[in-house]
Design a protein around this motif. Structure first.
Motif, mmCIF file in Angstrom:
data_model
loop_
_atom_site.group_PDB
_atom_site.id
_atom_site.type_symbol
_atom_site.label_atom_id
_atom_site.label_comp_id
_atom_site.label_asym_id
_atom_site.label_seq_id
_atom_site.Cartn_x
_atom_site.Cartn_y
_atom_site.Cartn_z
ATOM 1 N N GLY A 1 -131.872 -27.376 34.494
ATOM 2 C CA GLY A 1 -131.824 -26.316 33.486
ATOM 3 C C GLY A 1 -131.902 -26.892 32.086
ATOM 4 O O GLY A 1 -132.653 -26.433 31.234
ATOM 5 N N LYS A 2 -131.120 -27.960 31.892
ATOM 6 C CA LYS A 2 -131.093 -28.615 30.583
ATOM 7 C C LYS A 2 -132.460 -29.251 30.283
ATOM 8 O O LYS A 2 -132.942 -29.181 29.160
ATOM 9 C CB LYS A 2 -129.997 -29.688 30.588
ATOM 10 C CG LYS A 2 -129.594 -30.179 29.236
ATOM 11 C CD LYS A 2 -128.669 -29.198 28.549
ATOM 12 C CE LYS A 2 -128.651 -29.469 27.056
ATOM 13 N NZ LYS A 2 -128.285 -28.300 26.283
ATOM 14 N N ILE B 1 -134.892 -18.593 24.237
ATOM 15 C CA ILE B 1 -135.110 -19.440 25.408
ATOM 16 C C ILE B 1 -133.789 -20.001 25.905
ATOM 17 O O ILE B 1 -133.502 -20.008 27.101
ATOM 18 C CB ILE B 1 -136.058 -20.611 25.048
ATOM 19 C CG1 ILE B 1 -137.419 -20.076 24.649
ATOM 20 C CG2 ILE B 1 -136.164 -21.603 26.196
ATOM 21 C CD1 ILE B 1 -138.241 -19.517 25.760
ATOM 22 N N GLN B 2 -132.957 -20.412 24.945
ATOM 23 C CA GLN B 2 -131.670 -20.973 25.328
ATOM 24 C C GLN B 2 -130.830 -19.947 26.073
ATOM 25 O O GLN B 2 -130.188 -20.255 27.069
ATOM 26 C CB GLN B 2 -130.917 -21.464 24.094
ATOM 27 C CG GLN B 2 -130.811 -22.969 24.098
ATOM 28 C CD GLN B 2 -130.447 -23.537 22.754
ATOM 29 O OE1 GLN B 2 -130.591 -22.882 21.721
ATOM 30 N NE2 GLN B 2 -129.971 -24.752 22.762
ATOM 31 N N ILE B 3 -130.871 -18.718 25.575
ATOM 32 C CA ILE B 3 -130.083 -17.659 26.226
ATOM 33 C C ILE B 3 -130.608 -17.424 27.639
ATOM 34 O O ILE B 3 -129.844 -17.358 28.607
ATOM 35 C CB ILE B 3 -130.150 -16.357 25.398
ATOM 36 C CG1 ILE B 3 -129.326 -16.528 24.121
ATOM 37 C CG2 ILE B 3 -129.653 -15.180 26.226
ATOM 38 C CD1 ILE B 3 -129.540 -15.440 23.101
ATOM 39 N N ILE B 4 -131.936 -17.349 27.761
ATOM 40 C CA ILE B 4 -132.524 -17.049 29.072
ATOM 41 C C ILE B 4 -132.215 -18.165 30.065
ATOM 42 O O ILE B 4 -131.717 -17.925 31.168
ATOM 43 C CB ILE B 4 -134.051 -16.841 28.939
ATOM 44 C CG1 ILE B 4 -134.323 -15.560 28.161
ATOM 45 C CG2 ILE B 4 -134.688 -16.780 30.325
ATOM 46 C CD1 ILE B 4 -135.756 -15.378 27.743
ATOM 47 N N GLY C 1 -135.656 -18.391 16.227
ATOM 48 C CA GLY C 1 -135.358 -17.218 17.047
ATOM 49 C C GLY C 1 -135.842 -17.410 18.466
ATOM 50 O O GLY C 1 -135.158 -17.086 19.437
ATOM 51 N N LEU C 2 -137.056 -17.964 18.572
ATOM 52 C CA LEU C 2 -137.645 -18.218 19.880
ATOM 53 C C LEU C 2 -136.780 -19.203 20.657
ATOM 54 O O LEU C 2 -136.491 -19.011 21.836
ATOM 55 C CB LEU C 2 -139.032 -18.821 19.660
ATOM 56 C CG LEU C 2 -140.129 -18.446 20.638
ATOM 57 C CD1 LEU C 2 -140.289 -16.941 20.686
ATOM 58 C CD2 LEU C 2 -141.443 -19.093 20.219
ATOM 59 N N ALA C 3 -136.345 -20.241 19.945
ATOM 60 C CA ALA C 3 -135.513 -21.259 20.582
ATOM 61 C C ALA C 3 -134.210 -20.644 21.087
ATOM 62 O O ALA C 3 -133.765 -20.905 22.201
ATOM 63 C CB ALA C 3 -135.213 -22.383 19.596
ATOM 64 N N LEU D 1 -129.685 -18.062 33.301
ATOM 65 C CA LEU D 1 -130.238 -18.375 34.629
ATOM 66 C C LEU D 1 -129.434 -19.488 35.302
ATOM 67 O O LEU D 1 -129.049 -19.380 36.469
ATOM 68 C CB LEU D 1 -131.681 -18.844 34.482
ATOM 69 C CG LEU D 1 -132.755 -17.875 34.954
ATOM 70 C CD1 LEU D 1 -134.127 -18.399 34.598
ATOM 71 C CD2 LEU D 1 -132.635 -17.627 36.449
ATOM 72 N N THR D 2 -129.178 -20.544 34.542
ATOM 73 C CA THR D 2 -128.419 -21.676 35.085
ATOM 74 C C THR D 2 -127.022 -21.240 35.501
ATOM 75 O O THR D 2 -126.539 -21.568 36.584
ATOM 76 C CB THR D 2 -128.309 -22.802 34.043
ATOM 77 O OG1 THR D 2 -129.618 -23.119 33.594
ATOM 78 C CG2 THR D 2 -127.673 -24.044 34.637
#
Lengths: 414, 229
Positions: A42-43, A275-278, A270-272, A282-283
Motif C-alpha cells: 500500500g505504501k 490518492i492518499q485517502i483512497i 489536492g490530487l496527492a 483501501l489498506t
C-alpha cells in the motif's frame, strides 16, 4: 520469580513441543505476514502515485468530469463523465474568467492499438496538444517536428511518437513521413521523441500523441474531454486558479448547489491528498479483513495453551507445593502465550517483508518500473504490538485456569 | 524441645449436603522440633488429608492449626505459599520431578520462588544434592535416573530451602525394597541431623524407622505412641 526463569521455563515448554508450537502460531504468523505485506505494498503504491503526481509540477491544476472522488468507486465515474466540452475550454482560456493561468490544455485518452505494416503495438495514445505535453514532460523531438495548433484546428491526421513506440514499430528505420494506423484511421508520423522515461503517470517513451480534435472526431466520436490541464503562473496561484475554474464552470453548467458539481478541479497537492485517502482506506480495509485471521490464530493459541496446562497439571501442583503463588503460575503461562505469539509475530514480519519485497521486484520488472520497495517501520511496531496483545488476550483465560488449580488435585492428576 | 506443630480438633469435610464426606473427624496432635513421626492407617483413614492440612496444601473445615507459634488459619493463599516455600519440604510418592530438566535445576526449583539471591542457589542446591549422595548426577536429566535416584532428587529438593519440617507422602510407594531401604536410611540420617520428619505410610516396616507412630482410623487418631529403639 525472576523474568529470566519465567522466560527459560516458557522457552523450554515451547521448545519441547516445537512442531506443535509452530503449528499453533501459524495462524498468527500468516495474519501478521499478510498485514505487513499489505501495508508495505500500500505504501509502495502510494509513493509511486505521489511520485507521479509530483512529476506534474506544483503549478498544475487538473480538471476532471464527475464528482471529486472520496473512495475507490468514484474513480471510475471520472473516467466516464462527459461534462467537459469545447465551450468550457474556451471559457477557461479567457483571462477575464481565469486570470492567473498560462496555459489550458485539454486532452482525451484513446484506447486501442497502433499498427505499422504487419506490426501491432499497444502504446498509450492521447489526443492533445503536442507542444504542451512535450513542454510539461521536459521532452524534445529527436527526429522531425511536433504538430502545431493549425494541425489541431484542421483535425490533421498527424502523430508524434515516443522512442519505445518507434523501436517497436520501426526498429532502426526512420519513422518520419511513415503512416501508422490507430483504429481505422491513418496517421502520418511527423516527429519522434528522445527517450525520456516515466513522468507523471505517462511513460513518455510509450506515448503516441495526436491532435485532440482528430482523436475526438475521427476515432472516438465524442465531443467531450477526459481531462483539462491548466498551468498556473506560479504555485502560489494554484488556489485562485481552482476557485476561478470552479466558479466559471459552475456558471457555464448552471450549477448552484456545489454538491451537484459535474466536474472537479484539483491541484497537485489536492490530487496527492485524494490518492492518499483512497489508498489509505483501501489498506486499512484489507488489513482489518486480515485481522480476522489474527483472532482465529488467537483462538488456536488459547486452545493449545489449555491443552498444555492440562498436560502439565502435576507440574503446576508441584510448583504450588514448593511455594509458587497464583501470580507466579499466572505470569508463567501468560508469558508463554505472549512468547509464542511474539515469535509468530517476528517470523510473520520477516515473511511479510520478504514477500512484499519480492512482489515489489516483480512489479518493478513488469508493470511499474518506478515502483520502489517500501517497508514502513510503523508496521513492525504494529505487528509486534498486535501479536503480543493477541498472546495476552488469548493467554489470559488459560493462565487464570492454571493459577486456580488446587494443588492437591493437581498433584494427584494422572 | 519446642513445639513446631500444634493442631487442635482438626476436621475436614468435602462437599456438602447429600454428598458430604468427612475425611477427618477430629484430630489433635503436637509435633516438636526434631521429631520423626509416621502417620499410618488404612486407605480412607484420613492420613493423606491430615498430611495435606499440616503441609498447608489444604485447609481444615474446623479446628485450629498453629505452626511454629503462629496460627495460620487466617493466612491467605499467597501467605501460605510463601510459608510453604520457606518452612516446608515435600516428598511425593510419584517423585514429581520436572521432565527434561537437570538434577541441579530440579533441586533449585523452590529457590526460584524464594527471596534467596540467585548467586546462592547453586551452592545451596549442591549442598542438598550432596546430602542425598547424588553429587555425581548434578547435570543429568531426571529421565536418566533410576526410581531410587529420582526420589533422592525429590528429597534434595525438599531440603534445599533448609525447611523446618519435611512431609513425605508414601515416599517408598513406587520403589523396590532395596531402594526403599536406602531412601529410609537417608531420611533417618536427616532426622539424626535434626530435621523434623513427618511421613505417611501404610507399611509397618517403613513406619518402624520413625520414633513416633500415629495410627488413624475412620478420621480419628486411634493410637499415638513412641517407638522405643
Amino acid at each position: 520469580m525472576s523474568i529470566k526463569h519465567i522466560a527459560r521455563t516458557s522457552y523450554r515448554a515451547l521448545w519441547v513441543n516445537k512442531s506443535r508450537s509452530f503449528l499453533t502460531v501459524l495462524g498468527v504468523l500468516i495474519g501478521i505476514a499478510s498485514i505487513i505485506m499489505m501495508m508495505s505494498i500500500g505504501k509502495g503504491a502510494e509513493n509511486l502515485i505521489l511520485g507521479e503526481i509530483g512529476g506534474l509540477g506544483a503549478e498544475t491544476v487538473v480538471v476532471r468530469p464527475g464528482q471529486e472522488p472520496t473512495g475507490p468507486t468514484d474513480v471510475a465515474e471520472t473516467l466516464l463523465g462527459d461534462s467537459l466540452k469545447d465551450r468550457d475550454v474556451d471559457l477557461l482560456r479567457k483571462k477575464s474568467n481565469v486570470p492567473d493561468v498560462i496555459e489550458v490544455s485539454p486532452f482525451v485518452i484513446v484506447p486501442g492499438s497502433v499498427s505499422y505494416g504487419g506490426d501491432t503495438y499497444r502504446p498509450m495514445v492521447i489526443g492533445g496538444a503536442a507542444d504542451f505535453f512535450i513542454d510539461s514532460f521536459d521532452a524534445y523531438p529527436e527526429e522531425g517536428v511536433l504538430f502545431d495548433e493549425s494541425d489541431t484546428r484542421q483535425k490533421a491526421n498527424v502523430a508524434v511518437i515516443g522512442s519505445k513506440v518507434k523501436e517497436e514499430l520501426f526498429g532502426d528505420k526512420s519513422p518520419i513521413g511513415e503512416s501508422i494506423r490507430i483504429k481505422n484511421q491513418s496517421f502520418k508520423v511527423v516527429g519522434s521523441l528522445a527517450p525520456r522515461g516515466q513522468v507523471a503517470f505517462f511513460d513518455i517513451d510509450d506515448l503516441v500523441i495526436v491532435p485532440h480534435t482528430t482523436a475526438m472526431t475521427y476515432i472516438l466520436g465524442i465531443d467531450y474531454y477526459h481531462e483539462i490541464i491548466l498551468t498556473a503562473k506560479s504555485a502560489d496561484m494554484v488556489e485562485y486558479v481552482i476557485e476561478d475554474v470552479t466558479r466559471t464552470l459552475r456558471e457555464a453548467h448552471g450549477i448552484t448547489d456545489p454538491d451537484k458539481d459535474d466536474f472537479f478541479a484539483v491541484s497537485q497537492q489536492g490530487l496527492a491528498d485524494q490518492i492518499q485517502i483512497i489508498i489509505g482506506s483501501l489498506t486499512a480495509f484489507l488489513s482489518s479483513v486480515v485481522a480476522i485471521a489474527l483472532v482465529v490464530g488467537g483462538v488456536g493459541v488459547m486452545n493449545i495453551m489449555l491443552v498444555s496446562i492440562t498436560e502439565r497439571t502435576r507440574e503446576i501442583g508441584l510448583r504450588k507445593a514448593v511455594g509458587a503463588t497464583k501470580k507466579n503460575i499466572m505470569n508463567q503461562f501468560l508469558f508463554e502465550a505472549v512468547l509464542l505469539t511474539s515469535i509468530g509475530g517476528v517470523i510473520g514480519i520477516i515473511l511479510g517483508g520478504t514477500l512484499a519485497f519480492l512482489i515489489s521486484l516483480v512489479l518493478a520488472q513488469t508493470v511499474a518500473p518506478a515502483w520502489t520497495f517500501t517497508f514502513p517501520i510503523s508496521a513492525v511496531f504494529l505487528g509486534l504490538g498486535v501479536t503480543s496483545l493477541v498472546g495476552l488476550v488469548f493467554g489470559l483465560y488459560p493462565a487464570k485456569k492454571a493459577a486456580e488449580k488446587d494443588p492437591i488435585e493437581a498433584l494427584r492428576y494422572e | 524441645m519446642s513445639k513446631l506443630i500444634k493442631a487442635t480438633n482438626l476436621k475436614r469435610v468435602y462437599g456438602s449436603g447429600e454428598v458430604e464426606t468427612v475425611a477427618l473427624k477430629d484430630a489433635s496432635l503436637e509435633i516438636e522440633k526434631g521429631e520423626f513421626v509416621s502417620i499410618m492407617g488404612p486407605s480412607g483413614s484420613g492420613k493423606s488429608t491430615l498430611l495435606h492440612i499440616l503441609g498447608m496444601l489444604d485447609r481444615q473445615t474446623e479446628g485450629t492449626y498453629e505452626f511454629d507459634g503462629k496460627t495460620i488459619d487466617e493466612y491467605d493463599e499467597t501467605q501460605l505459599a510463601n510459608l510453604r516455600n520457606e518452612s516446608l519440604g515435600f516428598v511425593f510418592q510419584t517423585f514429581n520431578l520436572l521432565p527434561r530438566t537437570t538434577v541441579l535445576e530440579n533441586v533449585q526449583l523452590p529457590l526460584i520462588y524464594s527471596d534467596v539471591k540467585e548467586s546462592e542457589w547453586s551452592d545451596m542446591a549442591v549442598k542438598a544434592i550432596k546430602a542425598v549422595n547424588l553429587e555425581h548426577r548434578l547435570e543429568h536429566e531426571t529421565g536418566q535416573l533410576s526410581g531410587g535416584e529420582r526420589q533422592r532428587v525429590a528429597i534434595a529438593r525438599a531440603l534445599v530451602n533448609d525447611p523446618d519440617v519435611i512431609f513425605a507422602d508414601e515416599p517408598t510407594g513406587n520403589l523396590d525394597t532395596k531402594a526403599g531401604i536406602d531412601l529410609m536410611s537417608i531420611i533417618t540420617d536427616l532426622n539424626k541431623e535434626g530435621k523434623t520428619i513427618v511421613i505417611v505410610t501404610h507399611e509397618e516396616e517403613i513406619a518402624a524407622y520413625s520414633r513416633r507412630m500415629i495410627k488413624l482410623r475412620d478420621g480419628l487418631i486411634e493410637e499415638d505412641k513412641k517407638i522405643s529403639k
